[in-house]
Structures are given as C-alpha cells and as structure tokens.
Design an enzyme around this catalytic site. Sequence first.
Site, short mmCIF file in Angstrom:
data_model
loop_
_atom_site.label_atom_id
_atom_site.label_comp_id
_atom_site.label_asym_id
_atom_site.label_seq_id
_atom_site.Cartn_x
_atom_site.Cartn_y
_atom_site.Cartn_z
N HIS A 60 66.77 38.04 24.46
CA HIS A 60 66.90 38.06 23.00
C HIS A 60 65.73 38.84 22.41
CE1 HIS A 60 69.05 33.96 23.60
NE2 HIS A 60 69.96 34.92 23.45
N TYR A 77 61.20 36.10 24.43
CA TYR A 77 60.77 35.46 25.67
C TYR A 77 61.88 34.63 26.32
CZ TYR A 77 57.04 36.34 22.39
OH TYR A 77 56.27 36.92 21.42
N HIS A 78 63.10 35.18 26.32
CA HIS A 78 64.24 34.50 26.91
C HIS A 78 64.86 35.33 28.04
CE1 HIS A 78 64.78 32.32 22.76
NE2 HIS A 78 63.74 31.89 23.45
N GLN A 79 64.02 35.89 28.90
CA GLN A 79 64.49 36.73 30.00
C GLN A 79 65.41 35.92 30.93
OE1 GLN A 79 61.05 36.55 29.25
NE2 GLN A 79 61.09 38.43 28.05
N SER A 80 66.54 36.51 31.30
CA SER A 80 67.56 35.78 32.04
C SER A 80 68.45 36.73 32.85
CB SER A 80 68.46 34.99 31.07
OG SER A 80 67.72 34.17 30.21
#
Length: 539
Positions: free
Chosen positions: A295, A474-477
Amino acid sequence: MDGEIDYIIVGAGSAGCVLANRLSESGGHRVVLLEAGGTDRRFFVQMPLGYGKLFYNPAVNWMYRAEPDPGLAGQADHIPRGRLLGGSSSINAMVWIRGHRQDYDDWRAAGNIGWGWDDVLPAYRAMEDNEAGADAFRGTGGPLYISRNRKGLHWLVEDYIAACGEAGLAYNPDFNGAEQEGAGTYQMTIRGARRNSAARAFLRPAMRRRNLRVETGAQVMRVLLEGRRAVGVEYRQGGQTRLLRCRGEVILSGGAINSPQVLQLSGIGPGALLQGLGLPVMQDNPNVGDHYSDHHGINYTWAMKVPTYNNILRPLWGKALMGLWWLALGGGPLAKSINHGGGFFRTRPGLPRPNMQLYMQAFSTLLPRAGERPLLTPDPFPGLSIGLSNCRPTSRGHVRIASPDPFAPPRIVANAFSTPEDVAEMLEAVKFLRVIAAQPSFARWVDHELRPGPEVQEDEALIADFRQRSGTVYHQSCTCRMGPDAATSVVGPDLRVHGIAGLRVADASAFPNLIAGNTNAPSMLMGWMGADRILSDAR
C-alpha cells in the site's frame, strides 16, 4: 535438544511469535525460534507513540531501502522492518484491521481452500480478547488483547468523523465488524498504555515452557536441504556459523522481504538469477520474490486555528509533561498511536467495496528532523493531517538477492503507481480529502492548506504531487504467495513450499493478494492458521 527438534521457526515477528506459542502449547513438540534481532524490552518499543524513535534505528530495524522508483518521482523509499522479538509488530503503528471479508473470499476463489472469510473469522475470534466485547465478529478470551480506543482521543477526532459524515461517509463503530466502509476510530494492539506486540501477547507467555527455545542474534543464512527435503538451517550467531537440524519442519516467518531472501539463498527461486550468482538451483520457481505488493499513501496537511498535538509535543516542557503523564498514569498522547481516526471509502459509487483507507492525525510533520520519523517532534505551529492509502493496488514489484552473501540486503523494486488504474484511483482519492476538509465541522478549524497547497488544482499537478510525496505505508506482502499451482505461486494452501518437503512459509509473504487495511492482523492470522495446519499434519 538439537537432534530432537520438531520445528524450527525462522523469524520472531507477527506470525513467528504466534507459531512459537501454538506449536509449543501442548508440550509434546520441541520448538526452536531463531530471531536475527534482539530483545523487545526497550523503552521506546513499550511506549506506544515511541515508534517514531524506532523508524531509523538499526538496532531494531532492518532499515531496507527500495530501488529508485519512477512511480515515486525517482525516489528510493525507506522500508522499515522489525529486527527484534515481535518483528514489525514491535515497531508499527498498532492499528488492528483484519481486511474486507471479500479479500479472503478472493483467496478462496483463487484455489486456496480453507482461507475464505467463513474460515478465517473463527480464527480471528479465537485469537482476540477485544475490549469492545464479543459478538458475531469480535472475540474475547483469546491471547491478544485489542483496545477499543475510544478514550483519551484528541477532541478534533469527533469533528473529523462529523466532517466525513457531511461528505457522505457514514460513521462506522467497528471496521472489523459487519461492514468495513465508513469513518471512525481504529482498534489498537495496546494494553495498559503499553504496546501489545506479538512478542508480548504470544511469545513471552510461551517462553516459560521448557519445550520452546528462543535464540536472538541468530540470522539464518540458508535452509539445509537433503535432496528435496528441508532438514534444518544454517545461521550466524555471536560471530560463529552454526547448523541446526530438525526431524519435523522448518517454517519461514521472516516477512515479505526476508522469507524470499532466505529461499533464494537456499537455491529455491528464479533459476537464472540463482545461477548468475553462482548458487545451486534446488527448485526453480520464478515466483519466489515476485508479485511484491504494498500500500502506498500520502498526507494532506492543514494549518489549524486551534491547538493540535504539535503544541504540546514540540516544546521540551511539553515532552516532559506528556512523558510524566504516560509514566505515572498511563495517559496522554504517548499512550496511543498517532492514527486516532480513520476509515475506508470508495473513490467511485459503482465499486463493490472500499478501495481507499483514511488516517486522521491531529498533528503535522512538514519539517522533519534528520534520521527520525518526527512523531515526538512535530511542526512548530498547530497542524493536522489526513492521509490515505490504496487498498488493492494493481502495481507489482519484486524482491531479489543481489549477492550470494546472506548479510547483503536484497534488491527491492516496488513499482509504485506503475499501472493506469492505480494512478486514476489515487487521483480520485486525493480529491476526496479536500471534500472532507471543506465540510463545516472541519473547515471551521482550518486556517489554510499547507500541503500540497491551494495552488495545486489540475489533475496533472495532483498526480505529480502524489508521485513526489507518496511512500510505502509498510504493508509489504505476497512475495511467497499462496496458491494451488506451482506455476503461479510459492506455497500451497497448506503453506508448504511447492516441490520441497518439510518446508513452509507462514507470514505476510504468503498472502495470495494484498488485503484492504493494515497487515499486522492477517500476518498473525497466517501464524495462527499455519499452526493449525502443521499440527493437523503431525497427528
């Protein structure tokens, strides 16, 4: 304990702490948890608003940096990831969001049986001890206390929510309830005015068990393979290289950057990449490190006619007073995250579900200090920010090792705003921020817009602005994503790595697709439901 180990868990983050708790709970399995970082017993880890001091602290943070990104006007984004017990749950903003129910039904529709909304809801309810009480959606009595977050908020939160209502976005008392859409306040992983990380809620109670061993300062270099089976790991601790073998399984829970890195270092990943670096190819799978999703967000900021947290957190006397308030009584702004209010909205009426997330912050940081995310040193004037981030971006990047050296950081390519769809919806979204700010309940307190400024009006200028000022939230996926087909995924619905026995991945990297909202809750879900699958297979 070495020869009798049942499970080795790599990474004591949001998922790893949950796994360590649940796999050791019966006492019948011997578990070792390896964490590259150190203890979470640090002052600014325990203080909820102290995460601003951890943003650039290499003692607790991997301090990754993405490659220069054309979608962000050539900027190289800073990517903090937790490097301590609790992982990123020990340095994050503590917002508890599960995601939209349809996100999980999308997982199931992609062939991930057992991961639909009706499957994950009971797991969430079992995990939680929600201050708001139990209902059809919330749980109580579980190991993870969730704060309702209704007391001690800045008074401007009420006017923000009212302004959202005037703009057509109704009040929502629970984003994790029947509907996600609306404006309101966020539930938080905070308990007793202290951060309630995965380490505090899950790992610390489990560390009392004799069948769980936790090793800190232990960075895993590779998975040990015998043929096509994982039998242990090689790691570095205290300047020495060590081998640790197990008779059961190795579970990677290093997150969306470290888990694909360890797989690639172990010879599992894109064959051409590994061969080019002189590494043996044990399992050629180009999906390892691919499908990187995140995001990206931006703040719009206003100078206010009334005091905000800037007025009390900027001066030294204010810092001291707020520190005493938190230490003595557990109150004040230091006892909370800065994101008091928020919400979810659709940029167009025809969309089936919200595609944007809101963040209301009763402070501003246009004048940051070098080397610090200035949550504790805001601007020297009353300011307020409303931010947003996209929920389901279509842009995809990748994570790839750049060297066979396990201590060298991998290359992270985000490709933010690289599709026309992502640019178009972000343009629609930032315009809605000004709609909220123009409503009577909010506009009466506004002096003037600071960023991007009233002169930025045309579509081209708004796009240029959000490319220049946006960044990761900070939503690395998704870099080891789950799926039934090895041609398009890394792990199956049971979280087993395709083609390798005795090896699983359970963390945000295994998300099939990015969910709408903060990723700490679904990361813990991966640990919870991953443990169910591991224990079921062990019977």
